[in-house]
Design an enzyme around this catalytic site. Structure first.
Site, mmCIF file in Angstrom:
data_model
loop_
_atom_site.group_PDB
_atom_site.id
_atom_site.type_symbol
_atom_site.label_atom_id
_atom_site.label_comp_id
_atom_site.label_asym_id
_atom_site.label_seq_id
_atom_site.Cartn_x
_atom_site.Cartn_y
_atom_site.Cartn_z
ATOM 1 N N ASP A 35 64.445 32.566 21.420
ATOM 2 C CA ASP A 35 63.024 32.451 21.072
ATOM 3 C C ASP A 35 62.859 32.531 19.558
ATOM 4 O O ASP A 35 62.130 31.747 18.934
ATOM 5 C CB ASP A 35 62.193 33.585 21.694
ATOM 6 N N GLN A 100 72.527 34.854 24.368
ATOM 7 C CA GLN A 100 71.656 33.741 24.773
ATOM 8 C C GLN A 100 72.099 32.476 24.037
ATOM 9 O O GLN A 100 72.892 32.556 23.102
ATOM 10 C CB GLN A 100 70.192 34.074 24.407
ATOM 11 N N GLY A 160 69.389 31.599 29.433
ATOM 12 C CA GLY A 160 67.980 31.449 29.084
ATOM 13 C C GLY A 160 67.187 30.774 30.194
ATOM 14 O O GLY A 160 65.994 30.552 30.059
ATOM 15 N N ASP A 162 66.866 31.695 33.653
ATOM 16 C CA ASP A 162 67.196 32.781 34.570
ATOM 17 C C ASP A 162 67.373 32.389 36.035
ATOM 18 O O ASP A 162 68.341 32.751 36.665
ATOM 19 C CB ASP A 162 66.111 33.865 34.494
ATOM 20 N N ARG A 195 57.528 33.690 39.036
ATOM 21 C CA ARG A 195 58.624 34.484 38.476
ATOM 22 C C ARG A 195 59.825 34.444 39.426
ATOM 23 O O ARG A 195 59.700 34.052 40.589
ATOM 24 C CB ARG A 195 58.172 35.947 38.303
ATOM 25 N N TRP A 349 62.143 28.412 36.060
ATOM 26 C CA TRP A 349 63.114 27.381 35.687
ATOM 27 C C TRP A 349 63.452 26.444 36.843
ATOM 28 O O TRP A 349 64.430 25.709 36.785
ATOM 29 C CB TRP A 349 64.390 28.039 35.138
ATOM 30 N N GLU A 392 53.580 29.700 28.457
ATOM 31 C CA GLU A 392 55.035 29.866 28.495
ATOM 32 C C GLU A 392 55.692 28.593 29.032
ATOM 33 O O GLU A 392 56.703 28.136 28.528
ATOM 34 C CB GLU A 392 55.376 31.064 29.390
HETATM 35 C C1 GLC Z 1 62.719 34.447 29.923
HETATM 36 C C2 GLC Z 1 63.268 33.057 29.707
HETATM 37 C C3 GLC Z 1 64.163 33.068 28.498
HETATM 38 C C4 GLC Z 1 63.402 33.596 27.302
HETATM 39 C C5 GLC Z 1 62.710 34.933 27.587
HETATM 40 C C6 GLC Z 1 61.721 35.348 26.501
HETATM 41 O O1 GLC Z 1 63.708 35.366 30.242
HETATM 42 O O2 GLC Z 1 63.948 32.582 30.834
HETATM 43 O O3 GLC Z 1 64.673 31.803 28.251
HETATM 44 O O4 GLC Z 1 64.217 33.727 26.208
HETATM 45 O O5 GLC Z 1 62.002 34.859 28.796
HETATM 46 O O6 GLC Z 1 60.754 34.359 26.290
#
Ligand code: GLC
Length: 418
Positions: A35, A100, A160, A162, A195, A349, A392
């Protein structure tokens, strides 16, 4: 200046906690690794010094061996689980023990290239460069000790992405038992249907318990982890980062660095080339436990374009894949192929569109002779954010904003696209 640009800047300012930017208020109250790389590029569009500070603060979390954690816990917060005590890492400031996707070197190169205050930017990059080199060396030493050209990822959080369906089979091998009681906080902030599921969380925490018990030692983690994949996103992003580091090495490095980095990049490029799937029309991740390619079409499989690892025929096939998806959803790029039975338009995701993925894919298209595709993707991403706000992630069917609100990397990507 447009109102949207002003709003995007305001989000970064509001999420600023003193030199680092939280992904969003409450849901993610610390500094996240990838991020921050996107966010730093966003800052540089209007405050160059602040952009470099973002990187320096992330590097406060770097360990002596070059590892950069996925979270740096600069200040305590009860809004997030698992916090520092679950990770049990000895470092000041406290950090997580997994990493990450390494966007950082690419971000720093771009920040340098776009900086107007050349002298200040060069001084910052001269100090940061050795830390980036140490990080890339860590990736190779800790995650590809056999020199295969592909680095291992040991936790879905490291990718990243999840709860990507690409991890379903690999994650199913991870037991649901935990020594740490799972006390989720995320579902208090965001609708649970958007989620990861409870069972996935159990497995995520099982892995954290396991790695903590071996003291976060890289060779032991590799040996004990029941989850081990060569993630196509991480590998592509690392390859791109190696190329960007090479450009930095030419200016800031010492004798031998460019040869070292080029050798790693060449090895990765050829290994990534082997992950092409003609049937899916994109690249695949590899399950390193049973050595099988992971047969799920996800947006990460387009990232070799961003890495410069897709040859002309793969590039054409990727453009065709995107065209096919565009016939099935209104907004590109869904995180999972819309015609895959595991596609879920709302769940994180497993279907939603993520702005920073679109940005990387568009960068890749622009660099691979697909200028039209890059322009279309950039403008549709900008429009989607302008209509829905700085969410997001987004529902690919109608562009509706979902997940957390006022998200830093979505704001940063808007600034990069403006
Ligand atoms: C979640 C996302 C990840 C991101 C994090 C903070 O865990 O899957 O990619 O870095 O949130 O935004």
């Amino acid at each position: 200046m447009t109102d949207m640009i002003e709003q995007a800047r305001a989000i970064l300012r509001n999420n600023d906690r003193g030199g680092y930017t939280v992904p969003t208020h409450r849901l993610y109250p610390f500094q996240w690794n990838w991020d921050s790389a996107f966010v730093a590029m966003g800052w540089v569009t209007f405050d160059e010094a602040r952009g470099f500070t973002e990187v320096e603060r992330l590097l406060e979390g770097q360990w002596d061996d070059g590892f950069i954690p996925h979270i740096v816990f600069h200040a305590p917060s009860d809004d997030y689980f698992p916090g520092p005590s679950v990770w049990g890492v000895e470092h000041t400031p406290p950090t997580s023990g997994i990493t990450q996707p390494p966007v950082l070197a690419s971000a720093v190169r771009r920040m340098l290239d776009h900086a107007k205050d050349r002298a200040a930017a060069e001084a910052c990059v001269a100090a940061i460069y050795p830390r980036l080199l140490a990080h890339h060396r860590w990736w190779q030493r800790a995650r590809d000790p056999a020199g295969s050209g592909l680095v291992s990822t040991l936790h879905p959080w490291e990718t990243g992405m999840d709860n990507s369906p690409a991890w379903d089979a690999a994650l199913a091998r991870v037991p649901t038992t935990t020594t740490t009681p799972v006390q989720r906080r995320d579902t208090a902030h965001v609708d649970a249907s958007m989620r990861p599921r409870a069972e996935e969380y159990q497995r995520f925490i099982h892995l954290v318990d396991l790695f903590r018990d071996v003291g976060w030692q890289p060779e032991k983690m590799l040996a004990v982890s029941p989850f081990r994949v060569a993630d196509i996103a991480t590998n592509s992003i690392l390859l791109r980062a190696e190329r960007d580091l090479l450009a930095l090495a030419e200016r800031f490095g010492q004798a031998g660095h460019t040869a070292e980095i080029s050798a790693r990049a060449e090895q990765m490029r050829s290994a990534i080339g082997g992950l092409w799937s003609t049937r899916l029309g994109l690249f695949q991740s590899l399950d390193l436990i049973d050595r099988t390619p992971i047969d799920v079409a996800i947006s990460a499989g387009l990232l070799p374009l961003y890495a410069g690892a897709a040859d002309a025929s793969c590039t054409r096939a990727i453009a065709a894949t995107l065209q096919r998806w565009a016939g099935q959803v209104r907004f590109l790029v869904p995180s999972t192929a819309p015609d895959d039975p595991r596609f879920d338009a709302l769940r994180y995701w497993r279907g939603p569109v993520w702005a920073m993925m679109n940005w990387m894919i568009a960068e890749g298209a622009a660099g691979s002779g697909e200028a039209g595709l890059a322009t279309d993707l950039r403008s549709s991403t900008r429009d989607m954010i302008a209509n829905a706000g700085f969410s997001e992630y987004f529902d690919p069917r109608d562009g509706r904003g979902i997940g957390g609100r006022d998200f830093s990397w979505t704001a940063a990507i808007y600034l990069l696209l403006s």
